[in-house]
Scaffold this active site. Structure first.
Site, mmCIF file in Angstrom:
data_model
loop_
_atom_site.group_PDB
_atom_site.id
_atom_site.type_symbol
_atom_site.label_atom_id
_atom_site.label_comp_id
_atom_site.label_asym_id
_atom_site.label_seq_id
_atom_site.Cartn_x
_atom_site.Cartn_y
_atom_site.Cartn_z
ATOM 1 N N ASP A 108 0.706 -1.628 -0.268
ATOM 2 C CA ASP A 108 0.021 -0.089 -0.458
ATOM 3 C C ASP A 108 1.051 0.659 -0.374
ATOM 4 O O ASP A 108 0.570 2.591 -0.200
ATOM 5 C CB ASP A 108 -0.917 0.354 1.312
ATOM 6 C CG ASP A 108 -0.374 0.050 2.582
ATOM 7 O OD1 ASP A 108 0.753 0.731 2.740
ATOM 8 O OD2 ASP A 108 -0.944 -1.011 3.316
ATOM 9 N N HIS A 126 6.923 -7.991 -1.632
ATOM 10 C CA HIS A 126 5.747 -8.122 -2.097
ATOM 11 C C HIS A 126 5.033 -7.155 -2.873
ATOM 12 O O HIS A 126 4.220 -7.064 -4.177
ATOM 13 C CB HIS A 126 3.915 -8.504 -1.326
ATOM 14 C CG HIS A 126 4.314 -9.565 -0.130
ATOM 15 N ND1 HIS A 126 3.857 -10.306 0.292
ATOM 16 C CD2 HIS A 126 5.312 -10.607 -0.566
ATOM 17 C CE1 HIS A 126 3.887 -10.944 0.971
ATOM 18 N NE2 HIS A 126 5.236 -11.757 0.457
ATOM 19 N N CYS A 154 0.280 -2.714 -22.852
ATOM 20 C CA CYS A 154 1.573 -2.471 -22.709
ATOM 21 C C CYS A 154 1.968 -1.231 -23.954
ATOM 22 O O CYS A 154 1.786 -1.808 -25.349
ATOM 23 C CB CYS A 154 3.019 -3.334 -22.733
ATOM 24 S SG CYS A 154 4.246 -2.771 -22.837
#
Ligand code: OAD
Length: 256
Positions: A108, A126, A154
């Site tokens: 976060d 992570h 992309c």
């Protein structure tokens, strides 16, 4: 403000003598900011999905739009909350020790928003929700064509874009993992805060410290597999215990 929480003199001594402190954080540190932990039930729109069913390459292949939208929802949620006193106390700890390593499993970015990482970079095991990468080759992508297609494509290879987080079944970034294990085995004091100590390989970090005879302090309102082996267990919320610890160690510093 004077805190009513008391810590043992022996624990405070461990901090006062430490040159290198390592802190491992998990979802519990962000819980008091209003970010649900992984093992909390999901709420609202997403209540019928388990995180494991959304956070995997298989889930993305099956329904990329669903997974992209879940992460978009989580990004918005995180953007709408603020770091809490636990995050701020960790910023204070970073200022106080000659060497300080903050390792987080959280994606976060709240540690950085609180101000952590000014002296020593935060190790993100992570990944981070705010970054986006190409699902095909893993290259970080900064901008893309917002033409309504979800997930977006992309700009280099037209592959699907995905968040730069570690999903179930994926390897952790090796540089971050190596740095985390090196710090865990070489510090003077290791704190495990707000993590269920269940998800490998992060769960092994406090055990690496214990194997090297390094004292381990756990802060969590609930018992975990680490609790019976930790040198000190402080049972309670990080947003109360971490500021109280800072206050006990440096009474003149005011509230963290
Ligand atoms: P979990 O959701 O597994 O555990 C959260 C822990 O925080 C629990 O042990 C709670 O008791 C504790 N907790 C809750 N409120 C707290 C508070 N106010 N103060 C302190 N602790 C509190 O989250 P993690 O351990 O972070 O991985 O989970 C580890 C990884 O598993 C996550 O990073 C994620 C997940 O699957 C990936 O996404 C790869």
């Amino acid at each position: 403000m004077e805190s009513s929480i008391r810590f043992s003199e022996q624990l405070l001594q461990q901090f006062r003598q430490a040159r290198h402190v390592v802190v491992l954080t998990g979802a519990g540190v962000s819980a008091e900011s209003g970010v649900p932990t992984f093992r909390d039930a999901q709420t609202g729109l997403w209540a019928r999905f388990r995180p494991e069913e959304l956070a995997s390459p298989e889930a993305f292949r099956r329904d990329p739009r669903l997974v992209w939208e879940w992460y978009a929802w989580r990004r918005d949620l995180v953007a709408s909350v603020s770091p809490n006193p636990g995050h701020l106390a960790l910023v204070e700890l970073e200022k106080r020790f000659p060497v300080f390593t903050l390792i987080t499993q959280n994606v976060d970015g709240l540690h950085q928003r609180a101000g952590s990482g000014a002296r020593f970079p935060v190790i993100e095991l992570h990944g981070n929700l705010q970054r986006t990468k190409c699902f095909e080759d893993g290259q970080i992508v900064e901008s893309w064509d917002e033409n309504g297609e979800l997930p977006p494509r992309c700009p280099r290879c037209s592959g699907l874009l995905r968040p730069d987080v570690v999903w179930f079944g994926e390897l952790l970034p090796s540089e971050a993992l190596d740095a985390a294990f090196a710090a865990a085995g070489a510090c003077d004091l290791f704190l495990s805060v707000g993590t269920s100590a269940l998800v490998e390989p992060a769960a092994s970090l406090p055990f690496r410290a214990l194997a090297a005879q390094i004292p381990v302090v756990e802060i969590n309102p609930n018992p975990t597999p680490l609790s019976s082996l930790a040198t000190y267990v402080l049972s309670g919320p990080a947003g109360e215990l971490l500021p109280a610890l800072v206050q006990a160690l440096w009474p003149a510093s005011g509230d963290a």
